[in-house]
Design an enzyme around this catalytic site. Structure first.
Site, PDB file in Angstrom:
ATOM      1  N   ASN A   7       0.874  -1.170   0.000  1.00 32.42           N
ATOM      2  CA  ASN A   7       0.000   0.000   0.000  1.00 32.42           C
ATOM      3  C   ASN A   7       0.913   1.221   0.000  1.00 32.42           C
ATOM      4  OD1 ASN A   7      -1.784   2.031   0.513  1.00 32.42           O
ATOM      5  ND2 ASN A   7      -2.676   1.117   2.369  1.00 32.42           N
ATOM      6  N   ARG A  95      -2.699  -2.185  -3.267  1.00 36.18           N
ATOM      7  CA  ARG A  95      -3.921  -1.429  -3.020  1.00 36.18           C
ATOM      8  C   ARG A  95      -3.889  -0.205  -3.934  1.00 36.18           C
ATOM      9  NH1 ARG A  95      -5.259   2.972   1.524  1.00 36.18           N
ATOM     10  NH2 ARG A  95      -7.473   3.157   1.089  1.00 36.18           N
TER      11      ARG A  95
END
Ligand code: ADP
Length: 401
Positions: A7, A95
């Protein structure tokens, strides 16, 4: 199969390496303040089931590529390593915040996917460029390993137009792509699937309202596994009240404040995103601090808490109407999992809708899935810790298999 979940933020990089045979976390960590004079890295590794090794570093970390190098060295190193060779990693799941209308499910990254992610940059200028950078750094450092993009918005792509359109001139939707996209999709999907499993049902047999209450807060109305509506909008500013974000307000307030206080767009944006919500009312944005303040007799902290619970309750009511009837409500994320007082405030006087919380069962923080409804409650109420990394890893694995 081993999957590395990444992420990437504009100055940070969170990561988690999972062994999908038993879904165990092998290593996890965060690199922060990338690009600043002093950056820091916190790494935790689990070489054996009950051993935790921690490494913390503080040094200049010039860019994301260097950050990822550091992570790779740690994961494969002698100090706190969990694998010997980067080639042991079968896939990297990323992500990506904004998938726009282009992405309704996760996908293996190729050039056209990267172009489409970049095309959504104007819709998420703080997130998508950073997410894309994470993908490009991974491509460079793990040549030949597939990268999978999992979007925050994809779970909400099943919303019908009557839910995702704003009542603005329709051309703005076509020209500027202004519509509700929703966020936290991996979290809503994870806890929705989990509650179905715990109830011994298939996800397409039940209607669920998921309540994700963290620093950012969002809710979803889910019919038979498909999201029908969600509280965040074109951006994560909309919906319920949050730590520092206003959530829904009368849109005319914006121009009224701007004119009255003679302030520009950037400052207005800062007020709505960073100076509002719980913080705007009582000066505190962390729920733990708010509870301490309430205990010390702070009336404004009490008001902030009441407003917060009231707004979540209103959304539960309206989503019950959207779905016709509901089988379960799930609380998750920092506040949802840990804050029994706020959960109880939200679920007071709800028996008219068939929702009856067992306030004893609700007491305390919940580190694992816990039912908190009475035996008589028509609607089940659950607290389920979210696991967005696992959801991303599962979607990556499903796609590659
Ligand atoms: P993020 O959205 O950044 O992932 P989290 O899901 O970690 O945030 O949630 C952060 C929120 O959870 C903060 O408001 C914090 O006060 C709250 N929180 C964490 N632990 C507790 C607790 N024990 N009691 C009340 N609130 C808590």
């Amino acid at each position: 199969m081993k999957i590395l979940v990444i992420n990437a933020g504009s100055s940070s990089l969170k990561y988690q390496l999972l062994n999908m045979e038993d879904e165990a976390v092998m290593a996890t960590g965060i690199v922060e303040r990338i690009g600043e004079t002093v950056g820091n890295l916190t790494h935790k590794a689990y070489p054996d089931t009950d051993a935790e090794k921690k490494v913390a570093k503080e040094e200049e970390i010039k860019d994301h590529k260097i950050a990822m190098h550091m992570v790779l060295d740690l994961i494969t190193g002698s100090e706190a390593g969990v694998i010997k060779d980067p080639k042991e990693i079968d896939a990297i799941g990323h992500r990506v915040v904004q998938g726009g209308e282009a992405f309704t499910s996760a996908c293996v990254v190729d050039n056209s996917v990267k172009v489409a992610i970049a095309d959504n940059n104007p819709l998420a200028p703080l997130h998508n460029p950073a997410n894309l950078m994470g993908i490009e750094v991974a491509e460079e450092l793990f040549p030949g390993t597939p990268n999978v993009a999992v979007f925050d918005t994809e779970f909400h792509s099943s919303m019908p137009p009557k839910a995702f359109l704003y009542a603005l001139p329709y051309d703005y939707y076509k020209e500027l792509r202004i519509r509700r996209y929703g966020f936290h999709g991996t979290s809503h999907k994870y806890v929705c699937n989990k509650v179905a499993e715990l109830m011994g049902k298939k996800v397409d047999e039940i209607n669920v309202i998921t309540v994700h209450l963290g620093n950012g807060c969002s809710m979803a109305a889910i019919e038979k596994g498909k999201c029908m509506d969600t509280s965040m909008g074109m951006t994560p500013l909309a919906g319920v009240m949050m730590g520092t974000r206003s959530g829904d307000i009368d849109p005319a307030i914006v121009s009224y404040i701007a004119e009255s206080k003679n302030i520009g767009i950037d400052e207005m944006d800062n007020i709505l995103n960073k100076q509002s919500g719980l913080k705007g009312i009582c000066g505190l944005n962390d729920m733990r601090d708010i509870h301490s303040a309430v205990a010390n007799g702070d009336e404004m902290a009490k008001l902030a808490l009441d407003m917060f619970a009231y707004r979540v309750k209103k959304y539960i009511g309206s989503y019950t109407a959207v779905l016709g009837s509901i089988d379960a409500i799930v609380f998750t994320a920092g506040i949802g999992e840990n804050d029994d007082v706020t959960r109880a405030a939200i679920c007071q006087n709800f028996s008219g809708l068939g929702i009856e919380m067992d306030f004893d069962k609700n007491n305390g923080r919940k580190g694992e899935p816990t039912p908190v409804h009475t035996d008589a409650s028509k609607v089940q109420v659950w607290v389920i810790p979210t696991n967005e990394e696992l959801q991303i890893a599962q979607e990556s694995m499903a796609l590659l298999n």
